[in-house]
Every structure is written in C-alpha cells, then in structure tokens.
Design a protein around this motif. Structure first.
Motif, PDB file in Angstrom:
ATOM      1  N   UNK A 316       0.829  -1.215   0.000  1.00 58.56           N
ATOM      2  CA  UNK A 316       0.000   0.000   0.000  1.00 58.56           C
ATOM      3  C   UNK A 316       0.865   1.267   0.000  1.00 58.56           C
ATOM      4  N   UNK A 317       1.767   1.461   0.973  1.00 53.90           N
ATOM      5  CA  UNK A 317       2.601   2.676   0.923  1.00 53.90           C
ATOM      6  C   UNK A 317       3.545   2.697  -0.282  1.00 53.90           C
ATOM      7  N   UNK A 318       3.958   1.525  -0.754  1.00 54.65           N
ATOM      8  CA  UNK A 318       4.844   1.477  -1.921  1.00 54.65           C
ATOM      9  C   UNK A 318       4.139   2.049  -3.145  1.00 54.65           C
ATOM     10  N   UNK A 319       2.845   1.696  -3.328  1.00 55.73           N
ATOM     11  CA  UNK A 319       2.119   2.217  -4.486  1.00 55.73           C
ATOM     12  C   UNK A 319       1.970   3.731  -4.398  1.00 55.73           C
ATOM     13  N   UNK A 320       1.714   4.240  -3.210  1.00 55.76           N
ATOM     14  CA  UNK A 320       1.563   5.689  -3.047  1.00 55.76           C
ATOM     15  C   UNK A 320       2.876   6.406  -3.364  1.00 55.76           C
ATOM     16  N   UNK A 321       3.976   5.839  -2.914  1.00 58.36           N
ATOM     17  CA  UNK A 321       5.290   6.435  -3.203  1.00 58.36           C
ATOM     18  C   UNK A 321       5.583   6.379  -4.700  1.00 58.36           C
ATOM     19  N   UNK A 322       5.285   5.246  -5.328  1.00 56.01           N
ATOM     20  CA  UNK A 322       5.512   5.115  -6.772  1.00 56.01           C
ATOM     21  C   UNK A 322       4.706   6.146  -7.555  1.00 56.01           C
ATOM     22  N   UNK A 323       3.447   6.325  -7.143  1.00 52.63           N
ATOM     23  CA  UNK A 323       2.595   7.291  -7.836  1.00 52.63           C
ATOM     24  C   UNK A 323       3.176   8.700  -7.762  1.00 52.63           C
ATOM     25  N   UNK A 324       3.884   8.994  -6.670  1.00 50.13           N
ATOM     26  CA  UNK A 324       4.424  10.341  -6.474  1.00 50.13           C
ATOM     27  C   UNK A 324       5.722  10.581  -7.226  1.00 50.13           C
ATOM     28  N   UNK A 325       6.429   9.515  -7.608  1.00 51.03           N
ATOM     29  CA  UNK A 325       7.754   9.709  -8.212  1.00 51.03           C
ATOM     30  C   UNK A 325       7.844   9.272  -9.673  1.00 51.03           C
ATOM     31  N   UNK A 326       6.861   8.493 -10.152  1.00 52.66           N
ATOM     32  CA  UNK A 326       6.949   7.995 -11.525  1.00 52.66           C
ATOM     33  C   UNK A 326       6.678   9.115 -12.524  1.00 52.66           C
ATOM     34  N   UNK A 327       7.608   9.403 -13.421  1.00 54.66           N
ATOM     35  CA  UNK A 327       7.371  10.433 -14.441  1.00 54.66           C
ATOM     36  C   UNK A 327       6.283   9.980 -15.410  1.00 54.66           C
ATOM     37  N   UNK A 328       5.329  10.840 -15.665  1.00 55.00           N
ATOM     38  CA  UNK A 328       4.260  10.506 -16.600  1.00 55.00           C
ATOM     39  C   UNK A 328       3.030   9.900 -15.959  1.00 55.00           C
ATOM     40  N   UNK A 361       7.873  -8.433  -6.834  1.00 44.90           N
ATOM     41  CA  UNK A 361       7.099  -8.563  -8.073  1.00 44.90           C
ATOM     42  C   UNK A 361       5.965  -7.555  -8.107  1.00 44.90           C
ATOM     43  N   UNK A 362       5.285  -7.395  -6.972  1.00 43.03           N
ATOM     44  CA  UNK A 362       4.182  -6.449  -6.898  1.00 43.03           C
ATOM     45  C   UNK A 362       4.613  -5.020  -7.168  1.00 43.03           C
ATOM     46  N   UNK A 363       5.785  -4.651  -6.688  1.00 48.92           N
ATOM     47  CA  UNK A 363       6.299  -3.300  -6.920  1.00 48.92           C
ATOM     48  C   UNK A 363       6.517  -3.046  -8.406  1.00 48.92           C
ATOM     49  N   UNK A 364       7.105  -4.028  -9.090  1.00 44.66           N
ATOM     50  CA  UNK A 364       7.323  -3.896 -10.538  1.00 44.66           C
ATOM     51  C   UNK A 364       5.991  -3.822 -11.275  1.00 44.66           C
ATOM     52  N   UNK A 365       5.041  -4.655 -10.864  1.00 44.37           N
ATOM     53  CA  UNK A 365       3.737  -4.668 -11.515  1.00 44.37           C
ATOM     54  C   UNK A 365       2.986  -3.361 -11.285  1.00 44.37           C
ATOM     55  N   UNK A 366       3.176  -2.753 -10.124  1.00 46.22           N
ATOM     56  CA  UNK A 366       2.490  -1.490  -9.829  1.00 46.22           C
ATOM     57  C   UNK A 366       2.923  -0.381 -10.771  1.00 46.22           C
ATOM     58  N   UNK A 367       4.185  -0.388 -11.145  1.00 45.34           N
ATOM     59  CA  UNK A 367       4.677   0.613 -12.091  1.00 45.34           C
ATOM     60  C   UNK A 367       3.915   0.499 -13.411  1.00 45.34           C
ATOM     61  N   UNK A 368       3.813  -0.715 -13.925  1.00 48.93           N
ATOM     62  CA  UNK A 368       3.091  -0.946 -15.180  1.00 48.93           C
ATOM     63  C   UNK A 368       1.613  -0.624 -15.025  1.00 48.93           C
ATOM     64  N   UNK A 369       1.039  -1.005 -13.889  1.00 51.43           N
ATOM     65  CA  UNK A 369      -0.391  -0.789 -13.648  1.00 51.43           C
ATOM     66  C   UNK A 369      -0.730   0.696 -13.632  1.00 51.43           C
ATOM     67  N   UNK A 370       0.092   1.508 -12.979  1.00 52.33           N
ATOM     68  CA  UNK A 370      -0.169   2.947 -12.913  1.00 52.33           C
ATOM     69  C   UNK A 370      -0.114   3.593 -14.300  1.00 52.33           C
TER      70      UNK A 370
END
Length: 423
Positions: A316-328, A361-370
């Motif tokens: 859960x916190x990993x997805x929120x952090x990813x959303x804040x830093x992923x360009x695009x 694996x979930x962290x990598x998948x979250x990048x693609x999902x977002x």
C-alpha cells in the motif's frame, strides 16, 4: 429491455451473499444433492461470504483512510483519481448491453463446458461485471453493440481458460479442491507477474531469499503469528499516515483481526461448498466419462492466506510512493488500494508464499499498472459520464487500478482504438 435491465440490476445489486445461495441451491438440485442438503449448502456459503465481506469492509475502511492520509502527507497533486472497482462496476452495469450479456455469458459458459473448452462453471454472477466492463469500453469507443458483446464474451472465455490453468495453484497452495478463481482483479497481474517472478528466480542472490510464514514463525515464535504480524503492519501503516500512538495501535488491532478472522470465515464458506463440489464430480462422472468440473468463485476466498494479506499491506505505501515519483503517471491511487490483496493472490501462490518475492514482483507490476491506468483515463472518464457517475469536485479525470490498470482490459482498449481508427 429496460424492465429486464432493472430486474437484473436489482438482483445483481443484492451482492454475492444473496445471489450465491440461490445459484448454489439450483446447482445442488441439478447435481442431485437433494433439496435439504442443497439449501443448507447454499445458505452456509452465503453466510461465509457475509463474514468475508464484513472483514474485507473492515480492511477497506481502515486501510483506505490511512492511505488517504498518507497521500495528503506526501502532498500528491495528481489529476486522475482512482475511482476503484465500485466506479468500474457502475459503468459496467450501467451499460445498455448488461442485461442481455448476463444471460449470454451464462449460456456461453455452459456451451464451453459441453465442448470441453473449459472445466469452470462460473457461478459468481456478480463478478461478471468484469466482462461487462470490457464490453462497455468497446461500446464507448465504437457505439457498436455487437462489437461490445463480442469483447465481453471473449474476455469471459479468457478468464475461464485462465481459471482452468490456475486451478492447481488454488488446490495446492490455497488447499481448496475443485474450485477456480477467475475474478478479474486476481487475474490482472498473472501474465506479466508470473514472467517477472520467473526472471527473479534467475537472478543470483534474489533467488535465494525466501521470506515465508513458516520461516518467520520458526525464527520469531509468537511474534511470527499472523495476528501479531498484522498488528505490527497496522501500527507501521498508522504511523506513516500520521496517526498518534493510540490510533496506530487501534489500526494494528484491526489488521490483526483481519489476519485472524478471515481464514475462519473462509472455512465456513468451504464447509458449504464441499457437498456441492462433491456432488458435481459425481454428476459429471455419470454424465461425462473422465470429466471434471470446477466451480468458479470470487477470489476473496484466497485472502485467508497470511502471506497474501501481509504482502498487500506492505505494498500500500509502496504504491503511493511510486505514484508520487513515476514520471508521466497521473493517477492518484485511492479507491483500489484496498484491492491489492486480490492482485497479489496468484503471485503469492506462484512463489509459494514468499513474501519478499511477492512484494518485489508487486512493486514492478504497480509501475506498469499505474501507467496503464493513466493511459485509460480519457475513455474511463467518458464511461463514467455515460453512467451518470458523479466525478469528485476538483478532479479532471477518473480511472481505476483494478480495471484501467488491468493488462487484459488495456489490450482490449488498444485493439479497439486501433481498429476504430482504421474502420
């Protein structure tokens, strides 16, 4: 058609807890279980789902509130809000093809079983909304009912075939016999997630790390118990959300309750399902030699696994952090954060309960999902407007991690847009 749609929507709106007992009662009678045993089995399954839903609602409300506060603390300013699966299902059921497609999908399922394309009888009619959503996507782009119906049926076929292929994981890891879990939220990460898992297995060092519950309990004793781990994770989430000590402790107790109660609710559900499953096998042996039948259910029954829930809470916190830093990325994770346990169910089963690998694996998948959910936003928003869904004030667009971030739905979107531009 409007009357039929209204009736179907009313029945579907009752939810799985009301629909499943009736569906399983009918199946029990068809399979020769007898009226009394069929009634008892159906009601027991319904009660099991009531218990499961109560625990999931607790998980959703507690994690959702903490996640929202984490988003505010980080100060995210993203223009596409994750409306969650409720918004996606609203668009699906609000489609003009929904009433017709329910009957068509049931008929197609029976035909596929007869012709041995699938072994799964998908009785969880509520979750047919995943197929209707795909049809709604195509209808929104093309305004063609035939094309929309074909898309929904094709997605159902894919789900059923995937359910058959994944049934050994349900039986071997989750220890549930003769059941498949063709729910869209659990299938969405399977194709790429299994590929990522396969790659991780071949990276020296990472492939040696195995953090599972057996290891944790052996090393940490009582502190490795699922409920204690749930309390610890809940407290950490609370502090990340800015809770004070008392609030963080309460969140921890609630997460510990989820870890302890959910497996017991699933046992109640399976107690009711077992007689019908056994009767189905006997029926098929008599009618179809050397055939087996699986009952397709909501993947919520996989959430009783401690590794699934723990991995999801960490993500859960990993997805929120990813959303804040992923360009695009433009999607603000919110509505579907509590659905992460569904996403990781088969990933966890695939790596045999390895929490470390599930989180990686979930962290990598979250990048693609977002990124997929971001790409889906314009069409998704158009669907919400067509379904008269109120978009929150100050939000320019909507999407959904479960639906807009699903690989299968995203592929349907790309193909439909391509063909629509050509023809």
């Amino acid at each position: 058609m409007k009357i039929i749609t209204d009736v179907v929507n009313y029945v579907i709106g009752l939810g799985a807890s009301a629909i499943l007992p009736i569906t399983l009662l009918i199946l029990g009678l068809i399979f020769g279980l007898g009226l009394g045993k069929s009634i008892k089995a159906g009601i027991t399954v319904g009660i099991g789902f009531v218990g499961i839903n109560l625990v999931i609602e607790l998980l959703t409300s507690e994690v959702g509130e903490a996640a929202q506060l984490m988003v505010q603390r980080i100060g995210l300013n993203l223009t596409v809000i994750d409306g969650g699966w409720p918004s996606a299902s609203a668009a699906a059921w609000g489609s003009p093809i929904s009433a017709l497609l329910i009957a068509v999908c049931l008929l197609v399922n029976v035909i596929l079983i007869i012709f041995k394309v699938t072994k799964t009888m998908y009785v969880d009619i509520w979750n047919y909304w995943y197929f209707l959503f795909a049809g709604s996507v195509v209808y929104t782009i093309t305004n063609n009912l035939v094309a929309a119906s074909i898309a929904a049926i094709l997605l159902m076929v894919v789900h059923l075939v995937m359910g058959d292929k994944l049934q050994p994981y349900v039986e071997d890891y989750f220890e549930i016999d003769n059941v498949t879990l063709p729910t869209g939220s659990s299938l969405m990460w399977v194709p790429l997630g299994f590929a990522v898992d396969w790659i991780l297995d071949r990276i020296p060092g990472i492939n040696k790390i195995n953090v599972n519950y057996e290891t944790i309990q052996k090393k940490f004793g009582v502190f490795g118990e699922p409920m204690v781990i749930g309390v610890a994770i809940g407290i950490i989430l609370g502090f990340l959300a800015g809770y004070d000590v008392g609030q963080a402790w309460l969140l921890g107790i609630n997460m510990g309750a989820v870890m302890m109660i959910l497996p017991r609710m699933i046992k109640i559900l399976l107690e009711g399902l077992l007689p019908i499953s056994n009767a189905a096998q006997v029926f098929l042996r008599d009618k179809f030699k050397n055939r087996e039948l699986f009952i397709g259910l909501d993947s919520a029954i996989s959430l009783g696994d401690s590794a699934v829930i723990s991995s999801a809470l960490i993500l859960v916190p990993i997805m929120i952090i990813l959303a804040s830093i992923l360009p695009g990325n433009r999607v603000l994770p919110f509505g579907d954060l509590a659905s992460i346990p569904f996403y990781v169910a088969f990933i966890t089963a695939h790596n045999k309960g390895n929490i470390f690998k599930t989180v990686l694996t979930g962290t990598i998948m979250m990048i693609l999902t977002l990124y997929m959910a971001t790409n889906f936003a314009s069409v998704y928003t158009e669907m919400m407007n067509a379904a008269n869904f109120t978009i929150p004030q100050g939000v320019s667009q909507m999407s959904s991690i479960t639906s807009g971030g699903s690989l299968l739905n995203w592929i349907i979107l790309q193909i439909t847009q391509l063909l629509n531009s050509i023809f």
